[in-house]
Design a protein around this motif. Structure first.
Motif, PDB file in Angstrom:
ATOM      1  N   ARG A 134      -7.455  -3.825  12.038  1.00 38.38           N
ATOM      2  CA  ARG A 134      -7.519  -2.558  12.768  1.00 38.38           C
ATOM      3  C   ARG A 134      -8.978  -2.236  13.059  1.00 38.38           C
ATOM      4  O   ARG A 134      -9.803  -2.169  12.155  1.00 38.38           O
ATOM      5  N   ASN A 148     -10.159  -6.637   8.279  1.00 36.38           N
ATOM      6  CA  ASN A 148      -9.282  -5.589   8.792  1.00 36.38           C
ATOM      7  C   ASN A 148      -8.950  -5.846  10.262  1.00 36.38           C
ATOM      8  O   ASN A 148      -9.838  -5.854  11.111  1.00 36.38           O
ATOM      9  N   GLU A 164       0.798  -1.221   0.000  1.00 38.70           N
ATOM     10  CA  GLU A 164       0.000   0.000   0.000  1.00 38.70           C
ATOM     11  C   GLU A 164       0.837   1.280   0.000  1.00 38.70           C
ATOM     12  O   GLU A 164       1.672   1.481   0.885  1.00 38.70           O
ATOM     13  N   GLY A 221       0.649  -1.907   4.601  1.00 40.20           N
ATOM     14  CA  GLY A 221       0.992  -0.514   4.350  1.00 40.20           C
ATOM     15  C   GLY A 221       2.210  -0.077   5.137  1.00 40.20           C
ATOM     16  O   GLY A 221       3.335  -0.059   4.642  1.00 40.20           O
ATOM     17  N   SER A 222       1.993   0.264   6.409  1.00 36.39           N
ATOM     18  CA  SER A 222       3.028   0.895   7.240  1.00 36.39           C
ATOM     19  C   SER A 222       4.361   0.153   7.238  1.00 36.39           C
ATOM     20  O   SER A 222       5.420   0.767   7.100  1.00 36.39           O
ATOM     21  N   LYS A 281      -7.998   2.724  -2.491  1.00 36.65           N
ATOM     22  CA  LYS A 281      -8.310   2.703  -1.072  1.00 36.65           C
ATOM     23  C   LYS A 281      -8.903   4.045  -0.703  1.00 36.65           C
ATOM     24  O   LYS A 281      -8.221   5.058  -0.698  1.00 36.65           O
ATOM     25  N   PHE A 319     -12.804   5.912   1.182  1.00 38.80           N
ATOM     26  CA  PHE A 319     -14.011   5.696   1.969  1.00 38.80           C
ATOM     27  C   PHE A 319     -15.202   5.971   1.062  1.00 38.80           C
ATOM     28  O   PHE A 319     -15.770   7.050   1.088  1.00 38.80           O
ATOM     29  N   SER A 340      -3.939  -5.010   7.498  1.00 35.71           N
ATOM     30  CA  SER A 340      -3.467  -4.148   8.595  1.00 35.71           C
ATOM     31  C   SER A 340      -2.667  -4.873   9.684  1.00 35.71           C
ATOM     32  O   SER A 340      -2.975  -5.997  10.067  1.00 35.71           O
ATOM     33  N   GLY A 341      -1.666  -4.146  10.161  1.00 32.66           N
ATOM     34  CA  GLY A 341      -0.926  -4.597  11.335  1.00 32.66           C
ATOM     35  C   GLY A 341       0.067  -5.717  11.074  1.00 32.66           C
ATOM     36  O   GLY A 341       0.623  -6.270  12.017  1.00 32.66           O
ATOM     37  N   GLU A 395     -14.485  -4.988   2.848  1.00 31.03           N
ATOM     38  CA  GLU A 395     -13.760  -5.051   4.119  1.00 31.03           C
ATOM     39  C   GLU A 395     -14.715  -5.262   5.284  1.00 31.03           C
ATOM     40  O   GLU A 395     -15.704  -4.554   5.428  1.00 31.03           O
ATOM     41  N   LYS A 434       0.892   4.614   1.059  1.00 30.29           N
ATOM     42  CA  LYS A 434       0.137   5.358   2.077  1.00 30.29           C
ATOM     43  C   LYS A 434       1.062   6.427   2.648  1.00 30.29           C
ATOM     44  O   LYS A 434       1.801   6.180   3.599  1.00 30.29           O
TER      45      LYS A 434
HETATM   46  O1  LIG Z   1      -0.532   0.137   7.486  1.00 29.76           O
HETATM   47  P1  LIG Z   1      -1.086  -1.200   7.785  1.00 29.76           P
HETATM   48  O2  LIG Z   1      -1.308  -1.457   9.236  1.00 29.76           O
HETATM   49  O3  LIG Z   1      -0.257  -2.315   7.152  1.00 29.76           O
HETATM   50  O4  LIG Z   1      -2.526  -1.259   7.114  1.00 29.76           O
HETATM   51  C1  LIG Z   1      -2.713  -1.240   5.711  1.00 29.76           C
HETATM   52  C2  LIG Z   1      -4.199  -1.190   5.376  1.00 29.76           C
HETATM   53  O5  LIG Z   1      -4.785  -2.394   5.769  1.00 29.76           O
HETATM   54  C3  LIG Z   1      -4.888  -0.012   6.059  1.00 29.76           C
HETATM   55  O6  LIG Z   1      -4.299   1.141   5.554  1.00 29.76           O
HETATM   56  C4  LIG Z   1      -6.384   0.030   5.842  1.00 29.76           C
HETATM   57  C5  LIG Z   1      -7.232  -1.017   5.945  1.00 29.76           C
HETATM   58  N1  LIG Z   1      -8.504  -0.659   5.669  1.00 29.76           N
HETATM   59  C6  LIG Z   1      -8.507   0.657   5.412  1.00 29.76           C
HETATM   60  C7  LIG Z   1      -9.549   1.489   5.041  1.00 29.76           C
HETATM   61  C8  LIG Z   1      -9.246   2.786   4.755  1.00 29.76           C
HETATM   62  C9  LIG Z   1      -7.958   3.290   4.880  1.00 29.76           C
HETATM   63  C10 LIG Z   1      -6.904   2.467   5.220  1.00 29.76           C
HETATM   64  C11 LIG Z   1      -7.172   1.149   5.499  1.00 29.76           C
END
Ligand SMILES: O=P(O)(O)OC[C@@H](O)[C@@H](O)c1c[nH]c2ccccc12
Length: 288
Positions: free
Chosen positions: A204, A202, A75, A255-256, A136, A138, A233-234, A181, A77
């Motif tokens: 997160r 997700n 990602e 991403g991160s 990516k 909303f 994520s994570g 998601e 980001k």
């Molecule tokens: O940086 P991470 O922890 O690896 O996560 C990436 C991605 O999953 C996360 O950016 C994300 C998951 N769902 C989202 C919805 C919107 C914006 C961002 C996200």
């Protein structure tokens, strides 16, 4: 109508901004061409429907597997509500490094206010690489789907609520593959009932912005076998990659841990987590 009061304030603000952009898009489409003022997201006012000829995401995962790489969606980001600072590098260079490191596909944030993204960046990245690119953002209204072409769009079950079946159909009509998601089994059931075939869990929690890899492990067993399942994520180390794969992930969205440091090396380390016995699990480059 929804339960935004339970969300982290940053997420509430992101959603409010998304709704505002959607409203601007709809006004633009309503005839009177306002000239796109306040249009920093790059969403064209009054634009036509997009028609996408998508690069196949599942085929990209299969190509990675055939090459002994863990399928990773890397990602781009530049920043996020949970990241310090903004990465100013050219997103196209970052994207090319991710592909060089073995990423099966890319994800590009297009949310401008909280993630430093733009539709223009996505366009440039998609032009520069030949792997599938996920948008990516909303997305809460149909008009947002016409802001830019991508191979895959994200729909977040929690935010689209009752509009989910209509948005899914609207996205597919335009040619998009749709990644849905979810964060718990209830959302999963809604997604599956509506016909979702690409499902992301997700880790997160958008209510508190905390990450727990156990989320994927608890939701994954309920995902139907014919769906393609992505852990999101994570994921910060080769050990995390192996943990998510053991729990049933067909692919991972990272991403991160990739954005922090040497992007190509970080991507390579994660895509080789199942083959490279030398990969250390505490390399500083892959720590969030
Ligand atoms: O940086 P991470 O922890 O690896 O996560 C990436 C991605 O999953 C996360 O950016 C994300 C998951 N769902 C989202 C919805 C919107 C914006 C961002 C996200």
């Amino acid at each position: 109508m929804d339960d935004t009061a339970e969300l982290d304030p940053a997420v509430r603000s992101i959603l409010a901004a998304a709704r505002e952009r959607a409203r601007e898009g709809e006004e633009g489409a309503g005839g009177d061409d306002g000239g796109g003022e306040g249009d920093e997201s790059g969403e064209p006012a009054g634009s036509d429907r997009v028609a996408v000829d998508p690069r196949d995401l599942r085929a990209a995962f299969e190509r990675a597997e055939a090459d002994d790489r863990v399928p990773v969606i890397a990602e781009v980001k530049p920043t996020s509500p949970t990241t310090e600072g903004t990465r100013e590098d050219d997103p196209v260079e970052l994207a090319e490094s991710m592909v060089a490191g073995g990423a099966a596909a890319l994800s590009v944030l297009t949310e401008p206010e909280h993630f430093g993204g733009s539709t223009e960046t996505l366009d440039r990245v998609r032009e520069a690489v030949d792997v599938p690119v996920l948008r990516k953002d909303f997305v809460v209204a149909e008009s947002q789907l016409d802001a830019v072409e991508s191979d895959v769009v994200l729909l977040i079950a929690r935010f689209v609520g009752d509009d989910f079946p209509d948005l899914l159909a609207a996205a597919r009509d335009r040619g998009f593959q749709v990644l849905v998601e979810v964060h718990d089994r209830e959302e999963l059931e809604t997604a599956v009932d509506a016909g979702a075939k690409l499902i992301g869990v997700n880790n997160r929690d958008l209510a508190e912005l905390v990450v727990d890899l156990g989320t994927f492990e608890s939701v994954a067993p309920a995902v139907p076998d014919d769906a393609t399942l992505i852990a999101e994520s994570g994921i910060a180390s080769p050990a995390d990659v192996r943990r998510m794969r053991a729990a049933g992930a067909d692919a991972l969205l990272v991403g991160s841990a990739i954005m922090d440091g040497d992007v190509e090396a970080n991507t390579r380390e994660l895509t080789r987590a199942e083959t490279d016995t030398h990969s250390t699990d505490d390399a500083p480059e892959t720590r969030i």
